[in-house]
Structure formats: C-alpha cells, structure tokens
Design an enzyme around this catalytic site. Structure first.
Site, short mmCIF file in Angstrom:
data_model
loop_
_atom_site.label_atom_id
_atom_site.label_comp_id
_atom_site.label_asym_id
_atom_site.label_seq_id
_atom_site.Cartn_x
_atom_site.Cartn_y
_atom_site.Cartn_z
N ASP A 94 46.16 61.18 -35.21
CA ASP A 94 46.89 60.41 -36.06
C ASP A 94 48.04 59.95 -36.00
OD1 ASP A 94 48.41 59.34 -37.95
OD2 ASP A 94 47.57 60.05 -39.44
N LYS A 147 53.76 43.55 -26.03
CA LYS A 147 54.42 42.10 -26.37
C LYS A 147 54.25 42.27 -28.41
CE LYS A 147 52.83 38.28 -26.57
NZ LYS A 147 52.18 37.33 -27.24
N HIS A 177 53.28 39.90 -19.74
CA HIS A 177 52.38 39.72 -18.79
C HIS A 177 52.69 38.92 -17.73
CE1 HIS A 177 49.57 37.66 -21.26
NE2 HIS A 177 49.00 36.95 -20.16
N LYS A 181 52.10 37.60 -13.07
CA LYS A 181 51.21 37.54 -12.63
C LYS A 181 51.78 36.79 -11.22
CE LYS A 181 49.71 35.26 -16.47
NZ LYS A 181 47.91 34.18 -16.39
N GLU A 215 45.38 25.48 -24.18
CA GLU A 215 44.07 26.39 -24.21
C GLU A 215 43.51 25.66 -24.69
OE1 GLU A 215 45.72 30.84 -24.16
OE2 GLU A 215 45.74 30.05 -25.50
N ASP A 234 54.41 33.80 -30.63
CA ASP A 234 53.05 34.05 -29.61
C ASP A 234 53.17 34.00 -27.68
OD1 ASP A 234 50.23 35.40 -28.69
OD2 ASP A 234 49.84 33.63 -28.80
N HIS A 239 56.15 34.24 -23.09
CA HIS A 239 56.45 34.19 -21.51
C HIS A 239 56.96 32.77 -20.91
CE1 HIS A 239 53.32 37.32 -22.84
NE2 HIS A 239 52.09 36.15 -23.23
N LYS A 324 46.77 25.50 -28.49
CA LYS A 324 45.17 25.91 -28.48
C LYS A 324 44.35 24.79 -29.35
CE LYS A 324 46.11 30.62 -28.98
NZ LYS A 324 46.39 31.51 -27.61
C1 BG6 Z 1 49.07 36.17 -24.74
C2 BG6 Z 1 48.39 36.02 -26.03
O1 BG6 Z 1 49.91 36.97 -24.91
O2 BG6 Z 1 48.76 35.43 -24.08
C3 BG6 Z 1 47.74 34.58 -26.15
O3 BG6 Z 1 48.85 36.48 -27.12
C4 BG6 Z 1 47.51 33.77 -24.78
O4 BG6 Z 1 47.48 33.73 -27.43
C5 BG6 Z 1 47.44 34.49 -23.61
O5 BG6 Z 1 45.90 32.95 -25.19
C6 BG6 Z 1 47.38 33.79 -22.65
O6 BG6 Z 1 47.41 34.82 -21.11
P1 BG6 Z 1 47.22 34.27 -19.83
O7 BG6 Z 1 47.66 35.34 -19.36
O8 BG6 Z 1 45.68 34.31 -20.41
O9 BG6 Z 1 47.29 32.68 -19.82
#
Ligand code: BG6
Length: 470
Positions: A94, A147, A177, A181, A215, A234, A239, A324
């Site tokens: 835990d 994140k 992330h 890239k 997306e 998000d 990002h 989305k």
């Molecule tokens: C994430 C989000 O951080 O990044 C997601 O929580 C999103 O909602 C994703 O789809 C997109 O990442 P990538 O690298 O696929 O563009």
C-alpha cells in the site's frame, strides 16, 4: 547551479504504478527499447499495490512488450527482453503504508541516486514523496511525476509546496510527454538552424499562428477521469502551451537552463485568457459515456485566442484549438505569413491566392510543409504548392517520447522537463477560464466543433484543415 544530485547518473529506477495502463502501453516498451540500445544500465524495481511476485512482473513485461511491438509491426528480440526482465524485481504494498518504504529502503541498499518514477494518481504524489522522505530515501534521489501537475493554479501551488517540503526543485522532474516528442524538439532546430527562416519568424512577416490538436476518437474508456478535467486542462495548459513556447521563444542563450528560461519568458508574456478568448464545445453523446455526469458541462473541445506581448509577437493572433471526435487525428502548428501584394506579370496584375503557410506536423506522419507558389501557364491566381518533408523518411526511426524522457531523467538532463516557474505561469494563463468558464456548445461527432470558434480566424484566412496537403 544544479546540485550533483540533480545531474548524477541514476543507479536504480523505481517505478511506482508498474501495473497501470501507462506502464503497459508506454513504460515497459520504452524500457525494452532502452535496453536494446544499451541505455538501460540499472536495476529496475516495480512497485504497485498488486499481490504478485517477480515472476509475475516478468510475465507482465513480456506480454506488454509483445502486445505493443507486435501491434506496430516490430519484431521482438527475445534476448533483449530477457536482459530487461533479469534487471527487474517487484515490491508490492500500500503506497500510504510506511512498511512498504522500510522494505523499499532495504531493497535499495547501496543505492545513492535512485530515480523514483511516479506513474500513479496525482493525489498520491504528496503521500509517496513524504513516505520516501520519512524512510531517508530522498537525499540523493530524483523524482519524476506524471501529469497532471495540479488541477488549477492553487492546487498546483499546494502540490508543489508539499513536494518541495521533501525534495528540491532540481530533484523534481515533471513529465510532459509532448516535450519528449522528436518533432516537437525539432521546432527549435528548424527555427534557429535555417538562416532564411529565423528573420521572417516575427510579427513583421507573420500574419497569425494556429495550433490544431485534433483526435478523431472520444473519451469512451476514460469518462470519469476526463469529466473532471476537460480539454483545456488535459492538453492545452500543458502540451500545447509547451509547444507554443518553442514556436515563439527567442534563441536560447548561455545559462543553467537556457531553453527553460526562454520558454518561461514566453509564458510570462502571454496574457491570461479573457472570457471572449475562449470557445468550449462538447460532442453529442459525451454525456452518455460511463463515468460522465448526465448534466456535465465539461468541454471535449476548446479553442483559445492568445496574445503574446513581446516585441517579436505583439499583435499577432495566436489560436489554439483541441478536441475529441474531430474529423481527423492530427497535431500541427501553422505559421501563416503575410501575403505578397499583387504584382505586374506581363500585361496584367497577378493576384496572389491562398496562404503562405509553414506547417510543422507533430502528429503522425510528422514533418514539415512549406507553401511556395510557382507560375502555371494560363492560370491567373495560383494556390501554393507544398514542399513536404516527412520525418519518417528523412530521420528514420527516432526514440518514443517516453524512451527519451526516461533516459533523460536517469542521466539527469532536465531540459525537457517543465520547471515549476513555467508550470505556474501556464496555470496563470488558463486560470480565469477555469474560474469562470463560458458555456459549452454541442457539436456533432466528426465535425470541427462549435462554429463560434471561427471568429478567431475570420480575417486571418480561416482554419487550415490538416488533411489539406498530406
Ligand atoms: C494525453 C491526454 O496527455 O495526451 C489525452 O490525456 C490525449 O487525452 C493524449 O489523447 C495525446 O497524446 P498523443 O501523444 O497521442 O498526441
């Protein structure tokens, strides 16, 4: 100056949340690739609440690596996979129980510079780091956290203070992330290594900037997470603002963290969002998703208009849209240049049609498109043709974001991890909208979101459709 702890090579990698979804999809395959490239030279300890042993972790690792690599058509090298699993041990317990950390301390005996990677719910970042501190595990460590870093300016400050009570800023690595890239890192390189481009990259020549992150899928399997977050938190606060900073920043100079300093300058020059600068949308059907409130007003689409008050960018409209269930999956930055005036060609005036766009494609296929016009006999107004470079063709294979970031975290390279001052500045930009969000407007799945967002690009050539020249 960063301390030795900040930059020392890690001698253990300890992953909290090793059984989670992110570990399956990203971390374990990334560890495999690092092992393959000879870059993983440390024992790996997986920690999770599951009641399982080393052999279960090895099997889970094999399964994940096979599933992900085979899904992308890559053959698995079994000898690499064996070398990886031989490094791995498992510790269950835990996360809030001190006993787990006593066992972890015994397990890490002899380690001076462990890297703790927390891919766990953010509400556990504070408790885990405090337990690590109480078990005397933090003096030479670094901690990498996934994140989101906070859900608002005030919760981010609270979290940061809580972590800073145990570890210093230069021991803390916040993962975004997008910064890992390769095509995102390429933005800086393209801007500053091409002599013809940099002088034009400013308000005198640039008409507007658009960033689109579309997306074509929804949030079906993550309803309860997403409904508390929404698109602005998000992907925009983190990002896309980080990407924007690389597009707008000045050339890095000589300092301890040259790129981090320049990114911060940009964030501090961007005005906090006003109510009129935001359009929020929600796709039809979202409220029926499990975990989503039936009367949810969370946005699944957002468009924002930003103002960056620097001498380079003052007055240039900067628009970010993300959503989305869009018509396509694509992420791109469009730098739109001012048009050339008409000019005399033979006995007539030649008009210039279309837009002079430089498109930095960050999603797949990543690359660059540069619009250029050539004369077509007998045609009056010619739209630009695009000179296109696909990174897949020109750069070959490049490391995935998690491979890059895990490696940088282990060798103590902080460049690609947002510092607290810039994370705080990005929350300051979006906070007015979080406090007082405009209502969401419904949009049909497979469309580009609410029409109201079109006003941001009216008079600036309209939205660029990412499908236009690919
Ligand atoms: C994430 C989000 O951080 O990044 C997601 O929580 C999103 O909602 C994703 O789809 C997109 O990442 P990538 O690298 O696929 O563009």
């Amino acid at each position: 100056m960063k301390s030795d702890t900040a930059t020392a090579q890690s001698d253990r990698l300890v992953i909290f949340g090793i059984t989670g979804d992110l570990a399956h999809k990203m971390t374990l395959p990334s560890l495999y690739h690092l092992e393959k490239r000879g870059l993983l030279n440390v024992p790996v300890v997986g920690v999770a609440a599951n009641d399982m042993g080393d052999a279960d972790l090895w099997k889970m690792t094999r399964d994940s690596v096979h599933a992900v690599l085979e899904g992308s058509g890559e053959a698995v090298d079994e000898s690499v996979l064996t070398r990886l699993t031989e490094r791995m041990t498992y510790l269950g317990g835990d996360f809030t129980d001190a006993g787990l950390y006593t066992r972890l301390a015994a397990h890490l005996k002899g380690s001076e510079h462990p890297l703790f990677y927390l891919e766990i719910p953010p509400s556990l970042f504070g408790p885990v780091v405090e337990q690590l501190g109480a078990a005397n595990l933090t003096s030479g460590c670094r901690v990498a956290v996934e994140k989101p870093f906070g859900t608002s300016l005030s919760t981010a400050i609270e979290l940061n203070n809580r972590l800073h009570a145990v570890i210093r800023e230069d021991q803390l690595l916040r993962i975004d992330h997008y910064l890992g890239k390769e095509p995102v890192q390429d933005i800086e390189y393209v801007r500053f290594s091409n002599a013809w481009l940099e002088p034009l990259w400013r308000r005198e020549y640039v008409e507007s900037i658009q960033i689109t992150m579309a997306e074509d899928f929804g949030v079906e399997d993550r309803g309860s997470f997403y409904d508390r977050v929404g698109t602005l938190r998000d992907v925009v606060q983190n990002h896309l603002l980080q990407v924007l900073a690389l597009v707008l920043m000045e050339p890095p100079g000589a300092s301890d963290d040259p790129i981090g300093d320049r990114r911060l300058d940009v964030f501090r020059a961007i005005r906090p969002l006003g109510a009129d600068d935001v359009v929020r949308g929600q796709y039809d059907g979202y409220r029926e998703i499990p975990g989503v409130a039936p009367d949810s007003d969370t946005e699944t689409y957002v468009a924002v208009r930003l103002h960056c008050d620097t001498w380079r960018w003052a007055g240039v409209p900067i628009i970010i849209r993300a959503g989305k269930r869009m018509p396509v999956t694509a992420t791109e930055v469009v730098v739109r240049f001012k048009k050339a005036p008409a000019f005399r060609l033979g006995d007539r005036m030649q008009r210039v049609a279309g837009h002079d766009d430089v498109v930095l494609r960050i999603g797949k296929p990543s690359g660059i498109d540069i619009g250029i016009r050539v004369k077509t006999p007998g045609v009056d107004a010619v739209e630009p043709e695009f000179l296109s470079l696909d990174f897949g063709d020109t750069l070959g294979e490049f490391p995935s974001p998690y491979e890059r970031l895990l490696h940088d975290a282990m060798v103590g390279d902080h460049t690609l991890f947002p510092r607290w001052d810039s994370v705080e500045a990005t929350w300051e930009i979006v906070q007015p909208v979080l406090d007082d969000p405009p209502p969401v407007t419904a949009y049909a799945p497979g469309t580009w979101g609410p029409h109201d967002a079109d006003r941001f690009v009216r008079g600036h050539g309209g939205w660029r459709d990412p499908r236009a020249h690919v």
